[in-house]
Write an enzyme that holds these catalytic residues in place. Structure first.
Site, PDB file in Angstrom:
ATOM      1  CB  SER A  24     142.722 -15.714  81.156  1.00  0.00           C
ATOM      2  OG  SER A  24     142.228 -17.003  81.366  1.00  0.00           O
TER       3      SER A  24
ATOM      4  CE1 TYR B 202     146.189 -17.463  76.411  1.00  0.00           C
ATOM      5  CE2 TYR B 202     145.295 -18.592  78.333  1.00  0.00           C
ATOM      6  CZ  TYR B 202     145.186 -17.616  77.366  1.00  0.00           C
ATOM      7  OH  TYR B 202     144.103 -16.774  77.357  1.00  0.00           O
TER       8      TYR B 202
ATOM      9  CE  LYS C 180     145.844 -13.953  77.605  1.00  0.00           C
ATOM     10  NZ  LYS C 180     145.721 -12.830  76.662  1.00  0.00           N
TER      11      LYS C 180
HETATM   12  P1  NAD Z   1     140.907 -15.698  68.939  1.00  0.00           P
HETATM   13  O1  NAD Z   1     142.037 -16.550  68.569  1.00  0.00           O
HETATM   14  O2  NAD Z   1     139.573 -15.985  68.345  1.00  0.00           O
HETATM   15  O3  NAD Z   1     141.231 -14.161  68.653  1.00  0.00           O
HETATM   16  C1  NAD Z   1     142.538 -13.648  68.711  1.00  0.00           C
HETATM   17  C2  NAD Z   1     142.756 -12.874  67.416  1.00  0.00           C
HETATM   18  O4  NAD Z   1     144.053 -12.288  67.466  1.00  0.00           O
HETATM   19  C3  NAD Z   1     142.696 -13.769  66.188  1.00  0.00           C
HETATM   20  O5  NAD Z   1     141.861 -13.174  65.212  1.00  0.00           O
HETATM   21  C4  NAD Z   1     144.147 -13.829  65.700  1.00  0.00           C
HETATM   22  O6  NAD Z   1     144.220 -13.949  64.297  1.00  0.00           O
HETATM   23  C5  NAD Z   1     144.683 -12.513  66.219  1.00  0.00           C
HETATM   24  N1  NAD Z   1     146.127 -12.482  66.495  1.00  0.00           N
HETATM   25  C6  NAD Z   1     146.877 -13.336  67.243  1.00  0.00           C
HETATM   26  N2  NAD Z   1     148.143 -12.936  67.281  1.00  0.00           N
HETATM   27  C7  NAD Z   1     148.213 -11.791  66.551  1.00  0.00           C
HETATM   28  C8  NAD Z   1     149.258 -10.890  66.220  1.00  0.00           C
HETATM   29  N3  NAD Z   1     150.504 -11.089  66.636  1.00  0.00           N
HETATM   30  N4  NAD Z   1     148.960  -9.822  65.457  1.00  0.00           N
HETATM   31  C9  NAD Z   1     147.706  -9.607  65.011  1.00  0.00           C
HETATM   32  N5  NAD Z   1     146.679 -10.418  65.294  1.00  0.00           N
HETATM   33  C10 NAD Z   1     146.933 -11.499  66.056  1.00  0.00           C
HETATM   34  O7  NAD Z   1     140.810 -15.722  70.542  1.00  0.00           O
HETATM   35  P2  NAD Z   1     139.709 -15.102  71.496  1.00  0.00           P
HETATM   36  O8  NAD Z   1     139.021 -16.228  72.173  1.00  0.00           O
HETATM   37  O9  NAD Z   1     138.923 -14.078  70.799  1.00  0.00           O
HETATM   38  O10 NAD Z   1     140.646 -14.426  72.583  1.00  0.00           O
HETATM   39  C11 NAD Z   1     140.963 -13.051  72.568  1.00  0.00           C
HETATM   40  C12 NAD Z   1     141.833 -12.735  73.756  1.00  0.00           C
HETATM   41  O11 NAD Z   1     141.166 -13.092  74.952  1.00  0.00           O
HETATM   42  C13 NAD Z   1     143.163 -13.466  73.783  1.00  0.00           C
HETATM   43  O12 NAD Z   1     144.133 -12.583  74.305  1.00  0.00           O
HETATM   44  C14 NAD Z   1     142.911 -14.597  74.738  1.00  0.00           C
HETATM   45  O13 NAD Z   1     144.085 -15.038  75.350  1.00  0.00           O
HETATM   46  C15 NAD Z   1     141.979 -13.932  75.727  1.00  0.00           C
HETATM   47  N6  NAD Z   1     141.130 -14.865  76.466  1.00  0.00           N
HETATM   48  C16 NAD Z   1     140.348 -15.757  75.788  1.00  0.00           C
HETATM   49  C17 NAD Z   1     139.552 -16.644  76.484  1.00  0.00           C
HETATM   50  C18 NAD Z   1     138.708 -17.673  75.783  1.00  0.00           C
HETATM   51  O14 NAD Z   1     138.343 -18.680  76.389  1.00  0.00           O
HETATM   52  N7  NAD Z   1     138.361 -17.494  74.515  1.00  0.00           N
HETATM   53  C19 NAD Z   1     139.526 -16.608  77.900  1.00  0.00           C
HETATM   54  C20 NAD Z   1     140.332 -15.677  78.559  1.00  0.00           C
HETATM   55  C21 NAD Z   1     141.133 -14.799  77.823  1.00  0.00           C
HETATM   56  C1  WQD Z   2     135.578 -26.467  80.626  1.00  0.00           C
HETATM   57  C2  WQD Z   2     135.203 -27.726  81.374  1.00  0.00           C
HETATM   58  C3  WQD Z   2     136.783 -29.533  81.153  1.00  0.00           C
HETATM   59  C4  WQD Z   2     136.187 -30.231  76.898  1.00  0.00           C
HETATM   60  C5  WQD Z   2     140.039 -22.777  79.203  1.00  0.00           C
HETATM   61  C6  WQD Z   2     141.435 -22.238  79.440  1.00  0.00           C
HETATM   62  C7  WQD Z   2     141.359 -20.930  80.170  1.00  0.00           C
HETATM   63  C8  WQD Z   2     140.452 -19.945  79.424  1.00  0.00           C
HETATM   64  C9  WQD Z   2     139.115 -20.551  79.128  1.00  0.00           C
HETATM   65  C10 WQD Z   2     141.804 -18.609  77.957  1.00  0.00           C
HETATM   66  C11 WQD Z   2     136.380 -28.388  82.080  1.00  0.00           C
HETATM   67  C12 WQD Z   2     135.436 -29.901  80.533  1.00  0.00           C
HETATM   68  C13 WQD Z   2     136.105 -29.732  78.176  1.00  0.00           C
HETATM   69  C14 WQD Z   2     135.696 -31.530  76.636  1.00  0.00           C
HETATM   70  C15 WQD Z   2     135.053 -31.707  78.944  1.00  0.00           C
HETATM   71  N1  WQD Z   2     141.004 -19.572  78.163  1.00  0.00           N
HETATM   72  N2  WQD Z   2     135.541 -30.459  79.181  1.00  0.00           N
HETATM   73  N3  WQD Z   2     135.126 -32.224  77.669  1.00  0.00           N
HETATM   74  O1  WQD Z   2     139.699 -25.466  80.777  1.00  0.00           O
HETATM   75  O2  WQD Z   2     137.923 -24.167  82.048  1.00  0.00           O
HETATM   76  O3  WQD Z   2     139.409 -22.991  80.446  1.00  0.00           O
HETATM   77  O4  WQD Z   2     139.293 -21.812  78.451  1.00  0.00           O
HETATM   78  O5  WQD Z   2     142.281 -17.845  78.762  1.00  0.00           O
HETATM   79  O6  WQD Z   2     142.653 -20.442  80.259  1.00  0.00           O
HETATM   80  O7  WQD Z   2     142.154 -23.185  80.214  1.00  0.00           O
HETATM   81  O8  WQD Z   2     137.682 -24.473  79.564  1.00  0.00           O
HETATM   82  O9  WQD Z   2     136.101 -25.248  77.854  1.00  0.00           O
HETATM   83  O10 WQD Z   2     138.375 -26.355  78.011  1.00  0.00           O
HETATM   84  O11 WQD Z   2     136.701 -26.759  79.788  1.00  0.00           O
HETATM   85  O12 WQD Z   2     134.533 -32.385  79.827  1.00  0.00           O
HETATM   86  O13 WQD Z   2     135.757 -32.042  75.502  1.00  0.00           O
HETATM   87  O14 WQD Z   2     134.734 -28.693  80.421  1.00  0.00           O
HETATM   88  O15 WQD Z   2     137.315 -30.625  81.806  1.00  0.00           O
HETATM   89  O16 WQD Z   2     135.898 -28.913  83.282  1.00  0.00           O
HETATM   90  P1  WQD Z   2     138.720 -24.374  80.806  1.00  0.00           P
HETATM   91  P2  WQD Z   2     137.227 -25.706  78.699  1.00  0.00           P
END
Ligand code: NAD
Ligand code: WQD
Length: 341
Positions: A127, A152, A156
Site C-alpha cells: 500500500s 495496519y 504492510k
Molecule cells: P477486502 O477486505 O475487500 O478483501 C480482503 C479479502 O480477504 C476479504 O474477502 C476477506 O474476507 C479476506 N480475508 C481477510 N483475512 C483473511 C484470512 N485470514 N483468511 C482468508 N481470507 C481472509 O480488501 P481489498 O480492498 O480487496 O484489499 C485486498 C488487499 O489489498 C489487502 O491486503 C489490503 O490491505 C490491500 N490494500 C487495499 C487497499 C484499498 O484501499 N482497498 C489499498 C492498498 C492495499
Molecule cells: C481519501 C481522501 C480524506 C472520506 C486509505 C488508507 C490507505 C489505503 C487506501 C489500504 C482523503 C478524504 C475521505 C470522507 C473525505 N488503504 N475523505 N471524506 O486515507 O487516502 O487511504 O485507503 O492500504 O492505507 O489510509 O483514502 O478514501 O479514506 O480518503 O474528505 O468521508 O478523501 O480526507 O483526503 P486514504 P480515503
C-alpha cells in the site's frame, strides 16, 4: 508445476474479485481461498457471471495453516497472489492485535507453505500507506518509507520486509510487492465492486452511498491544506487497471523475467486529484448533485501522496488506462446495483 494456475487468497474481496476476473480473462485457472471475514459469496457469483467460469473456491482462514496446507496438497500452482488481510486503518489503531495476528500470520503461513511445496512466485498487496507523509512527491519506489502511523500500515511494512528477507536468500522464491495507491470504482458490468461494511471510511464509497441516500451528507475532511483548492491530493487508481497489474506481475514471474528476487512497483495513475475534484468529477460524470459540506481535517491524513509510475510503466510494462469519469460512472453503477439487488 502448473504455471497457468494461481492461488488467490482473499479472492472474494474487492481487489481480489476483480483480479480473478482479469486472471481468468488472461487464460489462468484460479483457486480462491477466503474466509468471508469481509466479503460474501455474491462476489463469486459476479465473477462467474462476468467470465462464464466458476473458479475453485475454498472457504478457509489463511491463519489456519492445516487448512491452507490442504490447498497446497490438493492443487498444483506456481504462483500466489496474497490479498487476505484486514484493511481498516482506524480499526487497526483500536484493535492492533487483531491486525497483527491476521495480516502477519496469514502471510507467514502462505510463504512457509510456498517454500515447503516449492511454489516460487508471490505477489503481495502492499500500500501507498508505507510512504506516510512523504518528503518528495511524486513518490518513487526508492522514496524512503516513513514509520507507520497505524498498526495496519505497520503490517504492510513488516510483511514487505519479511518478503524481502525471505526471497533474497532463497534461490527458488520470487516476490513482487505492489504498492497500491487509492483503488476506486467497480467492474464495468456492475456485477462486482466494493462492499464496505457499516459506515464507509473511504471517500468513493461514502460519495456513492450519499448519492444513493444511504448517507445524508459527505464531509470533506479539510479545505485548508496547502494544496491548490485546500483539499487533500491522492492518486485514485481504477480497480480494473489495478487488477490488470496483478496479471502483468504474474506474467513477469512465470516468464522468469524478474531482475531481482524481490521487486516493488507503485501502482497508481501518476496524477494527483483533490477531494473537491473527485466530488465534482462524480457529479459531472453521473449528472447528479451531491450533498456535501466541509468539515474538520481527519486526524492522520497526509496532505498529498501520488505515485511516480515510471518503474511500473517501463519495467513491468503496465500503465493505468481508464479515465476518471468512466471509473466514477462504474462506481455509481455498482452502488445502484447493490441497492437494487
Ligand atoms: P477486502 O477486505 O475487500 O478483501 C480482503 C479479502 O480477504 C476479504 O474477502 C476477506 O474476507 C479476506 N480475508 C481477510 N483475512 C483473511 C484470512 N485470514 N483468511 C482468508 N481470507 C481472509 O480488501 P481489498 O480492498 O480487496 O484489499 C485486498 C488487499 O489489498 C489487502 O491486503 C489490503 O490491505 C490491500 N490494500 C487495499 C487497499 C484499498 O484501499 N482497498 C489499498 C492498498 C492495499
Ligand atoms: C481519501 C481522501 C480524506 C472520506 C486509505 C488508507 C490507505 C489505503 C487506501 C489500504 C482523503 C478524504 C475521505 C470522507 C473525505 N488503504 N475523505 N471524506 O486515507 O487516502 O487511504 O485507503 O492500504 O492505507 O489510509 O483514502 O478514501 O479514506 O480518503 O474528505 O468521508 O478523501 O480526507 O483526503 P486514504 P480515503
Amino acid at each position: 508445476m502448473n504455471n497457468r494456475r494461481v492461488l488467490v487468497t482473499g479472492g472474494a474481496g474487492y481487489i481480489g474479485s476483480h483480479t480473478v476476473v482479469e486472471l481468468i480473462g488472461a487464460g489462468y485457472e484460479v483457486v480462491i481461498v477466503d474466509n468471508f471475514s469481509n466479503s460474501d459469496a455474491s462476489s463469486l457469483e459476479g465473477i462467474a457471471k462476468i467470465t462464464g467460469v466458476t473458479p475453485t473456491f475454498i472457504e478457509a482462514d489463511c491463519c489456519d495453516k492445516a487448512a491452507l496446507r490442504e490447498v497446497f496438497e490438493r492443487y498444483d500452482f506456481s504462483s500466489v497472489i496474497h490479498f487476505a488481510a484486514y484493511k481498516a486503518v482506524g480499526e487497526s489503531v483500536a484493535m492492533p492485535t487483531k491486525y497483527y495476528h491476521n495480516n502477519l500470520l496469514s502471510f507467514i503461513n502462505v510463504v512457509e507453505l510456498m517454500k515447503e511445496y516449492h511454489r516460487p512466485n508471490i505477489v503481495f498487496s502492499s500500500s501507498a500507506t508505507v510512504y506516510g507523509d512523504a518528503e518528495e512527491l511524486p513518490v518513487t519506489e526508492r522514496t524512503p518509507r516513513k514509520p507507520a502511523t497505524s498498526p495496519y500500515g505497520n503490517t504492510k511494512q513488516m510483511a514487505e520486509d519479511m518478503l524481502r528477507d525471505i526471497v533474497t536468500v532463497d534461490d527458488e522464491l520470487y516476490g513482487i510487492a505492489l504498492r497500491y495507491f487509492n483503488p476506486i470504482g467497480a467492474h464495468p458490468s456492475a456485477l462486482i465492486g466494493e462492499l464496505p461494511r457499516g459506515i464507509p471510511n473511504n471517500l468513493v464509497p461514502y460519495i456513492t452511498q450519499t448519492a444513493a441516500g444511504v448517507r445524508e451528507c459527505l464531509s470533506i475532511f479539510g479545505d485548508d491544506y496547502p494544496t491548490p483548492d485546500g483539499s487533500c491530493l491522492r492518486d485514485y487508481i481504477d480497480i480494473v487497471d489495478l487488477a490488470r497489474a496483478h496479471v502483468v506481475a504474474i506474467e513477469r514471474m512465470v516468464a522468469g523475467k524478474c531482475e531481482e528476487h524481490y521487486e516493488i512497483f507503485n501502482i497508481g495513475t501518476g496524477s494527483p486529484v483533490s477531494v473537491f475534484e473527485l466530488v465534482k468529477g462524480f457529479e459531472a460524470a453521473n449528472n447528479l448533485t451531491l450533498n456535501y459540506k466541509v468539515a474538520a481535517r481527519r486526524p492522520g491524513d497526509v496532505t498529498a501522496v501520488w505515485a511516480d509510475t515510471t518503474r511500473a510503466n517501463e519495467v513491468l510494462g503496465w500503465r493505468a488506462e481508464r479515465k476518471l469519469d468512466d471509473t466514477l460512472r462504474a462506481a455509481w453503477a455498482w452502488e445502484c446495483h447493490v441497492r437494487n439487488r
